[in-house]
Design a protein around this motif. Structure first.
Motif, mmCIF file in Angstrom:
data_model
loop_
_atom_site.group_PDB
_atom_site.id
_atom_site.type_symbol
_atom_site.label_atom_id
_atom_site.label_comp_id
_atom_site.label_asym_id
_atom_site.label_seq_id
_atom_site.Cartn_x
_atom_site.Cartn_y
_atom_site.Cartn_z
ATOM 1 N N TYR A 32 0.683 -1.399 0.100
ATOM 2 C CA TYR A 32 0.538 -0.021 0.368
ATOM 3 C C TYR A 32 0.663 1.598 -0.026
ATOM 4 C CZ TYR A 32 -3.362 2.970 1.092
ATOM 5 O OH TYR A 32 -4.450 4.579 1.636
ATOM 6 N N ASP A 40 2.280 1.529 -3.221
ATOM 7 C CA ASP A 40 1.681 2.152 -4.375
ATOM 8 C C ASP A 40 1.269 3.468 -3.941
ATOM 9 O OD1 ASP A 40 1.149 0.299 -5.196
ATOM 10 O OD2 ASP A 40 -0.873 -1.090 -4.528
ATOM 11 N N ASN A 85 1.743 6.970 -6.405
ATOM 12 C CA ASN A 85 0.629 7.320 -6.975
ATOM 13 C C ASN A 85 1.065 9.113 -6.974
ATOM 14 O OD1 ASN A 85 -1.416 5.415 -8.080
ATOM 15 N ND2 ASN A 85 -1.566 5.066 -6.109
ATOM 16 N N GLN A 129 -16.035 -5.247 -10.672
ATOM 17 C CA GLN A 129 -14.061 -5.919 -10.450
ATOM 18 C C GLN A 129 -13.669 -3.687 -9.827
ATOM 19 O OE1 GLN A 129 -15.061 -6.173 -13.694
ATOM 20 N NE2 GLN A 129 -13.445 -5.229 -14.501
ATOM 21 N N HIS A 130 -14.073 -3.173 -9.901
ATOM 22 C CA HIS A 130 -13.643 -2.083 -9.805
ATOM 23 C C HIS A 130 -14.385 -1.591 -8.637
ATOM 24 C CE1 HIS A 130 -11.151 -1.460 -13.146
ATOM 25 N NE2 HIS A 130 -11.351 -1.878 -14.143
ATOM 26 N N PRO A 137 -15.166 -2.283 -5.448
ATOM 27 C CA PRO A 137 -14.534 -2.758 -3.990
ATOM 28 C C PRO A 137 -13.300 -1.470 -3.945
ATOM 29 C CG PRO A 137 -14.648 -4.224 -4.746
ATOM 30 C CD PRO A 137 -15.285 -3.434 -5.890
ATOM 31 N N ARG A 138 -12.676 -1.457 -4.742
ATOM 32 C CA ARG A 138 -10.948 -0.301 -4.566
ATOM 33 C C ARG A 138 -11.797 1.173 -5.079
ATOM 34 N NH1 ARG A 138 -6.193 -2.586 -7.369
ATOM 35 N NH2 ARG A 138 -5.187 -0.541 -5.631
ATOM 36 N N GLU A 161 -10.254 4.353 -2.497
ATOM 37 C CA GLU A 161 -9.509 3.663 -1.946
ATOM 38 C C GLU A 161 -8.405 5.348 -3.010
ATOM 39 O OE1 GLU A 161 -7.003 0.649 -3.779
ATOM 40 O OE2 GLU A 161 -7.926 -0.957 -2.601
ATOM 41 N N ARG A 162 -6.883 5.861 -2.051
ATOM 42 C CA ARG A 162 -6.539 6.957 -2.648
ATOM 43 C C ARG A 162 -6.237 6.686 -4.122
ATOM 44 N NH1 ARG A 162 -3.454 8.059 2.872
ATOM 45 N NH2 ARG A 162 -2.237 6.252 2.649
ATOM 46 N N TYR A 220 -7.177 5.951 -6.487
ATOM 47 C CA TYR A 220 -7.858 4.471 -7.304
ATOM 48 C C TYR A 220 -8.428 5.658 -8.407
ATOM 49 C CZ TYR A 220 -9.399 -0.301 -9.531
ATOM 50 O OH TYR A 220 -9.865 -0.238 -10.468
ATOM 51 N N SER A 235 -12.128 9.267 -1.864
ATOM 52 C CA SER A 235 -11.740 8.368 -0.943
ATOM 53 C C SER A 235 -11.906 9.593 0.548
ATOM 54 C CB SER A 235 -9.923 8.681 -0.971
ATOM 55 O OG SER A 235 -9.647 7.585 0.311
#
Length: 367
Positions: free
Chosen positions: A120, A123, A127, A286-287, A289-290, A293-294, A296, A314
């Motif tokens: 994490y 990533d 990012n 599929q996207h 659940p995320r 997220e920061r 994403y 987020s």
């Protein structure tokens, strides 16, 4: 029911029994006349011999095991496992194995957690670097162009300075969002709760984003008319940011000439739910659940062209959770998306508001 003995006891019992039999056999062998043997005393001698052997062997085995197990406890204590090192040293192998297995399982979970956090972190740093690099290079490019001679042309100078300023503004926007989300995650941001009309707040947000929506010919609207105010309790400024971020997200990724609709519904006795629904392209399952997220992004290529910090959703999630509420998302490709979050109703309407009559109350409750 069978009696379960420690392995050290079993070893001592067996060893003592063998030694006692051998010593007693030797003792009997010295008295050749078996017919005149004093069997009661011989039996007593065997029992005493067995007891002494058992005590000596058990003590020696316990000490032997203790010294070696103590090393294990000392080594484990170096890992700062308070739950393990604080326990008394046991010489029971079964208990020791169970404790070691629990300890190993706990450490495995810790290691897995640290691995996830490390991924994490990588990533996140990647990012942040990417998000900051783009506007920095943009600003640098315009400044270098000006230094190379474009400064002399007044029109180009003004144009490039304005574009460089936009790049700086985006950098400031990203840094502010990072600062906000860091404070939210650390619990350092205090909420200034108050009672306010959520309908009025949404309407004000519509007006602020009217021009942005007009560029894509997207209409911002309520699902119905709300003749009466709906009072909720929360941080008014932060809730406006939640609604604004959701609307901006809908405008960015919505279809041209589309519609973004907001509704406010009673959920339970002391809760309302605010829904932001659009008829855009939708989000693949599929996207989902995320999504919160920061940094994403569902569309890695096109989404950056739309601007923003990549932290909008987020921040929405953290603000809603800071209020002790829940946020939900439902989406279907080529149909649209719906983001919704709960809010606590105000216990009483503000004193400045006129108390509604019975007819108005029944209308509000029906809404």
């Amino acid at each position: 029911m069978a009696i379960k003995l420690k392995k050290s006891y079993k070893f001592a019992l067996r060893s003592s029994l063998v030694i006692t039999i051998l010593i007693t056999a030797v003792f009997v062998g010295f008295h050749m006349d078996v017919d005149h043997m004093d069997w009661p005393h011989t039996l007593l001698f065997a029992l005493i011999c067995f007891a002494i052997c058992f005590a000596i062997i058990q003590i020696r085995v316990e000490r032997f095991i203790y010294r070696r197990i103590k090393r294990i406890y000392d080594d484990v204590s170096l890992l700062e496992s308070s739950s393990f090192s604080s326990k008394p040293v046991t010489t029971d192998m079964r208990t020791l194995v169970e404790e070691i297995e629990k300890f190993a399982e706990g450490k495995k979970i810790e290691i897995d957690t640290l691995k996830i956090r490390e991924e994490y972190r990588k990533d996140f740093l990647g990012n942040v670097s990417h998000e900051l690099k783009t506007p920095l290079f943009t600003v640098q490019g315009y400044i270098l162009t000006l230094l190379d001679g474009a400064m002399k042309d007044k029109k180009l100078r003004k144009k490039y300075l304005q574009r460089a300023n936009k790049g700086v503004e985006r950098l400031i926007y990203i840094v502010k969002d990072l600062d906000l989300i860091t404070k939210l995650e650390a619990g350092e941001l205090k909420l200034e709760r108050e009672d306010f009309d959520i309908i009025e707040l949404i309407q004000n947000t519509f007006e602020l984003l009217e021009m942005k929506a007009a560029k894509k010919e997207i209409s911002l609207t309520f699902d119905m008319e709300y003749p009466n105010p709906v009072y909720v309790n929360g941080d008014k400024e932060k809730i406006q940011q939640v609604i604004s971020n959701l609307l901006v997200n809908s405008i960015k990724y919505g279809l041209p000439k589309g519609t973004t609709e907001v509704s406010v519904e009673n959920l339970i006795k002391n809760k309302v739910i605010v829904r932001v629904t659009d008829n855009g392209g939708g989000i693949p399952k599929q996207h989902i659940p995320r999504l919160f997220e920061r940094f994403y992004r569902v569309d890695q290529s096109g989404s950056r062209n739309e601007g923003g910090s990549g932290l909008g959703l987020s921040i929405v999630k953290h603000i809603v959770e800071a209020h002790g509420e829940k946020i939900y998302v439902e989406s279907e490709v080529d149909v649209g998306s719906e983001f919704s979050f709960t809010l606590e109703k105000a216990s009483t309407a503000p004193a400045s508001e006129k108390t509604p009559n019975k007819e108005e109350k029944s209308t509000l409750e029906s809404n």
